[in-house]
Design a protein around this motif. Structure first.
Motif, PDB file in Angstrom:
ATOM      1  N   THR A  16       0.976  -1.238   0.028  1.00 55.20           N
ATOM      2  CA  THR A  16      -0.203   0.051  -0.008  1.00 55.20           C
ATOM      3  C   THR A  16       0.828   1.213   0.036  1.00 55.20           C
ATOM      4  O   THR A  16       0.635   2.266  -0.531  1.00 55.20           O
ATOM      5  CB  THR A  16      -0.838   0.057   1.386  1.00 55.20           C
ATOM      6  N   GLY A  17       2.075   1.041   0.472  1.00 52.46           N
ATOM      7  CA  GLY A  17       2.875   2.377   0.904  1.00 52.46           C
ATOM      8  C   GLY A  17       3.437   2.857  -0.581  1.00 52.46           C
ATOM      9  O   GLY A  17       3.539   4.045  -0.601  1.00 52.46           O
ATOM     10  N   GLN A  18       3.707   1.730  -1.385  1.00 53.08           N
ATOM     11  CA  GLN A  18       4.147   2.278  -2.816  1.00 53.08           C
ATOM     12  C   GLN A  18       3.118   3.223  -3.382  1.00 53.08           C
ATOM     13  O   GLN A  18       3.149   4.177  -4.120  1.00 53.08           O
ATOM     14  CB  GLN A  18       4.433   1.223  -3.348  1.00 53.08           C
ATOM     15  N   HIS A  52      17.595   5.694   6.530  1.00 47.71           N
ATOM     16  CA  HIS A  52      17.630   4.288   6.794  1.00 47.71           C
ATOM     17  C   HIS A  52      17.447   3.798   8.131  1.00 47.71           C
ATOM     18  O   HIS A  52      18.244   4.383   8.948  1.00 47.71           O
ATOM     19  CB  HIS A  52      19.153   3.940   6.270  1.00 47.71           C
ATOM     20  N   GLY A  53      16.436   3.067   8.227  1.00 47.95           N
ATOM     21  CA  GLY A  53      16.118   2.801   9.963  1.00 47.95           C
ATOM     22  C   GLY A  53      14.918   1.989   9.949  1.00 47.95           C
ATOM     23  O   GLY A  53      14.156   1.825   9.142  1.00 47.95           O
ATOM     24  N   ASP A  54      14.520   1.794  11.223  1.00 43.81           N
ATOM     25  CA  ASP A  54      13.681   1.080  11.855  1.00 43.81           C
ATOM     26  C   ASP A  54      12.748   1.921  12.660  1.00 43.81           C
ATOM     27  O   ASP A  54      13.097   2.584  13.498  1.00 43.81           O
ATOM     28  CB  ASP A  54      14.041  -0.122  12.603  1.00 43.81           C
ATOM     29  N   SER A  73       1.572   6.790   7.804  1.00 46.02           N
ATOM     30  CA  SER A  73       2.226   5.342   8.166  1.00 46.02           C
ATOM     31  C   SER A  73       1.255   4.151   7.545  1.00 46.02           C
ATOM     32  O   SER A  73       0.048   4.107   7.946  1.00 46.02           O
ATOM     33  CB  SER A  73       2.496   4.999   9.687  1.00 46.02           C
ATOM     34  N   THR A  74       1.853   3.421   6.645  1.00 45.65           N
ATOM     35  CA  THR A  74       1.202   1.966   6.262  1.00 45.65           C
ATOM     36  C   THR A  74       2.099   0.835   6.752  1.00 45.65           C
ATOM     37  O   THR A  74       2.183  -0.098   5.927  1.00 45.65           O
ATOM     38  CB  THR A  74       1.197   1.897   4.850  1.00 45.65           C
ATOM     39  N   VAL A  75       2.817   0.938   8.049  1.00 44.97           N
ATOM     40  CA  VAL A  75       3.308  -0.020   8.534  1.00 44.97           C
ATOM     41  C   VAL A  75       2.644  -1.285   8.752  1.00 44.97           C
ATOM     42  O   VAL A  75       1.572  -1.261   9.155  1.00 44.97           O
ATOM     43  CB  VAL A  75       4.280   0.597   9.826  1.00 44.97           C
ATOM     44  N   ARG A 158      -9.269   2.759   9.025  1.00 38.65           N
ATOM     45  CA  ARG A 158      -9.388   1.401   9.035  1.00 38.65           C
ATOM     46  C   ARG A 158     -10.248   0.732   7.887  1.00 38.65           C
ATOM     47  O   ARG A 158     -11.044   1.269   7.403  1.00 38.65           O
ATOM     48  CB  ARG A 158     -10.474   0.891  10.393  1.00 38.65           C
ATOM     49  N   VAL A 159      -9.386  -0.373   7.381  1.00 40.61           N
ATOM     50  CA  VAL A 159      -9.778  -0.796   6.174  1.00 40.61           C
ATOM     51  C   VAL A 159     -10.042  -2.405   6.089  1.00 40.61           C
ATOM     52  O   VAL A 159      -9.386  -3.049   7.020  1.00 40.61           O
ATOM     53  CB  VAL A 159      -8.722  -0.572   5.031  1.00 40.61           C
ATOM     54  N   PRO A 160     -10.843  -2.914   5.050  1.00 43.96           N
ATOM     55  CA  PRO A 160     -11.010  -4.179   4.959  1.00 43.96           C
ATOM     56  C   PRO A 160     -10.019  -4.922   4.187  1.00 43.96           C
ATOM     57  O   PRO A 160      -8.916  -4.134   4.080  1.00 43.96           O
ATOM     58  CB  PRO A 160     -12.513  -4.467   4.268  1.00 43.96           C
TER      59      PRO A 160
HETATM   60  N1  LIG Z   1      -3.228  -6.449   3.232  1.00 42.23           N
HETATM   61  C1  LIG Z   1      -4.413  -6.445   3.487  1.00 42.23           C
HETATM   62  O1  LIG Z   1      -5.384  -6.996   2.950  1.00 42.23           O
HETATM   63  C2  LIG Z   1      -4.794  -5.539   4.759  1.00 42.23           C
HETATM   64  C3  LIG Z   1      -6.203  -5.342   5.378  1.00 42.23           C
HETATM   65  C4  LIG Z   1      -6.384  -4.487   6.426  1.00 42.23           C
HETATM   66  C5  LIG Z   1      -5.260  -3.840   6.841  1.00 42.23           C
HETATM   67  N2  LIG Z   1      -4.070  -3.919   6.502  1.00 42.23           N
HETATM   68  C6  LIG Z   1      -3.182  -3.074   6.947  1.00 42.23           C
HETATM   69  O2  LIG Z   1      -2.861  -2.084   6.042  1.00 42.23           O
HETATM   70  C7  LIG Z   1      -1.064  -1.971   6.319  1.00 42.23           C
HETATM   71  C8  LIG Z   1      -0.427  -2.181   5.008  1.00 42.23           C
HETATM   72  O3  LIG Z   1      -0.688  -3.488   4.326  1.00 42.23           O
HETATM   73  P1  LIG Z   1       0.054  -3.981   3.334  1.00 42.23           P
HETATM   74  O4  LIG Z   1      -0.346  -5.245   2.721  1.00 42.23           O
HETATM   75  O5  LIG Z   1       0.484  -2.634   2.238  1.00 42.23           O
HETATM   76  O6  LIG Z   1       1.652  -4.021   4.072  1.00 42.23           O
HETATM   77  P2  LIG Z   1       3.014  -4.584   3.584  1.00 42.23           P
HETATM   78  O7  LIG Z   1       3.254  -4.692   2.159  1.00 42.23           O
HETATM   79  O8  LIG Z   1       3.295  -5.735   4.499  1.00 42.23           O
HETATM   80  O9  LIG Z   1       3.795  -3.374   4.011  1.00 42.23           O
HETATM   81  C9  LIG Z   1       4.253  -3.215   5.306  1.00 42.23           C
HETATM   82  C10 LIG Z   1       5.476  -2.210   5.529  1.00 42.23           C
HETATM   83  O10 LIG Z   1       5.765  -2.057   6.827  1.00 42.23           O
HETATM   84  C11 LIG Z   1       7.143  -2.102   6.883  1.00 42.23           C
HETATM   85  N3  LIG Z   1       7.714  -2.434   8.279  1.00 42.23           N
HETATM   86  C12 LIG Z   1       7.580  -3.303   8.927  1.00 42.23           C
HETATM   87  N4  LIG Z   1       8.037  -3.406  10.252  1.00 42.23           N
HETATM   88  C13 LIG Z   1       8.732  -2.084  10.024  1.00 42.23           C
HETATM   89  C14 LIG Z   1       9.747  -1.653  11.079  1.00 42.23           C
HETATM   90  N5  LIG Z   1      10.058  -2.358  12.196  1.00 42.23           N
HETATM   91  N6  LIG Z   1      10.137  -0.452  10.741  1.00 42.23           N
HETATM   92  C15 LIG Z   1      10.187   0.216   9.491  1.00 42.23           C
HETATM   93  N7  LIG Z   1       9.176  -0.369   8.593  1.00 42.23           N
HETATM   94  C16 LIG Z   1       8.501  -1.540   8.893  1.00 42.23           C
HETATM   95  C17 LIG Z   1       7.560  -3.119   5.917  1.00 42.23           C
HETATM   96  O11 LIG Z   1       9.009  -2.778   5.669  1.00 42.23           O
HETATM   97  P3  LIG Z   1      10.019  -4.099   5.070  1.00 42.23           P
HETATM   98  O12 LIG Z   1       9.916  -4.234   3.847  1.00 42.23           O
HETATM   99  O13 LIG Z   1      11.340  -3.500   5.827  1.00 42.23           O
HETATM  100  O14 LIG Z   1       9.566  -5.126   5.932  1.00 42.23           O
HETATM  101  C18 LIG Z   1       6.917  -2.600   4.771  1.00 42.23           C
HETATM  102  O15 LIG Z   1       7.295  -1.623   3.855  1.00 42.23           O
HETATM  103  C19 LIG Z   1      -0.628  -2.753   7.496  1.00 42.23           C
HETATM  104  O16 LIG Z   1      -0.781  -2.294   8.537  1.00 42.23           O
HETATM  105  C20 LIG Z   1      -1.779  -3.931   7.506  1.00 42.23           C
HETATM  106  O17 LIG Z   1      -1.813  -4.343   8.667  1.00 42.23           O
HETATM  107  C21 LIG Z   1      -3.594  -4.679   5.477  1.00 42.23           C
END
Ligand SMILES: NC(=O)c1ccc[n+]([C@@H]2O[C@H](COP(=O)([O-])OP(=O)(O)OC[C@H]3O[C@@H](n4cnc5c(N)ncnc54)[C@H](OP(=O)(O)O)[C@@H]3O)[C@@H](O)[C@H]2O)c1
Length: 210
Positions: A16-18, A52-54, A73-75, A158-160
């Protein structure tokens, strides 16, 4: 309100972040991205500065926010890694301090708030998340509590289930129940960016869907 010049993004390398980063660039914002693996990041723009960091590292978050007017944030939780959602919010709120800086964070529909009136489908999805990933769910819930106790200008979106087709189909918003079963990442990005300047959902956790 003073126009926001530079925006901090956490999770900008994720799925999602991209979408979020691309839309922010299209709108001409300068960005600071916190990335654990900058070598894997493929979006190239002179508007992007990489830190660069966490997000679990308080000092990295402070460096990220330096010079920024807002944070998105989409972490997301990675498998077998320390819990991230609540500590990320603690670190971000600490770094924001007393500044008038908006914090918009993405979360799942499983988070509960006191004003919810979740319908059958949303309750079913919430129960599934609680039963399948209890620790991750509890941490997300804790993240909401951290925000709810803060005076910062936050919005939790909040999303599905997220689709990654890039098709914008229009967003339904509701504060008490999720209005649909899926949403495209492109619409999430658009809505989150809108929250930088729209006060409607300030210090609230609206559900959005297509
Ligand atoms: N996918 C779904 O269907 C869905 C549904 C409802 C809600 N959500 C929520 O929506 C959000 C985005 O989902 P997504 O599927 O796009 O997630 P994703 O592709 O897994 O991306 C998560 C991002 O968080 C980063 N991240 C994780 N831990 C980190 C840390 N300690 N420090 C810095 N960056 C960190 C990851 O970086 P790295 O590459 O370094 O790991 C990655 O860029 C999440 O919170 C998820 O719970 C998702």
């Amino acid at each position: 309100m003073k126009a926001i010049q530079k925006i901090a993004v956490i999770g900008g390398g994720g799925r999602t972040g991209q979408y979020l980063v691309n839309q922010l660039i299209e709108k001409g914002y300068s960005l600071k991205l916190l990335l654990r693996h900058p070598e894997n990041f493929t979006i190239d723009s002179p508007l992007i500065e990489i830190v660069h960091g966490d997000v679990l590292d308080q000092e990295a978050v402070r460096m990220l926010l330096d010079g920024c007017g807002a944070i998105l944030s989409t972490v997301g939780q990675r498998k077998d890694e320390p819990l991230v959602a609540s500590q990320a919010s603690v670190n971000i709120l600490n770094a924001i301090g007393d500044r008038p800086m908006r914090y918009v964070v993405l979360a799942g529909l499983n988070v509960d708030t006191p004003t919810d009136e979740k319908g059958e489908e949303t309750l079913k999805a919430t129960q599934w998340m609680k039963a399948t990933f209890p620790t991750i769910h509890n941490d997300r819930q804790k993240s909401y509590s951290v925000l709810a106790g803060s005076n910062t200008e936050w919005v939790m979106v909040r999303v599905p289930y997220i689709e990654f087709n890039g098709n914008r189909a229009g967003v339904k918003v509701n504060l008490t129940d999720c209005p649909g079963s899926k949403i495209d990442a492109a619409d999430i990005a658009g809505f989150m960016i809108g929250q930088l300047t729209d006060d409607t959902w300030l210090r609230k956790a609206p559900f959005i869907s297509n």
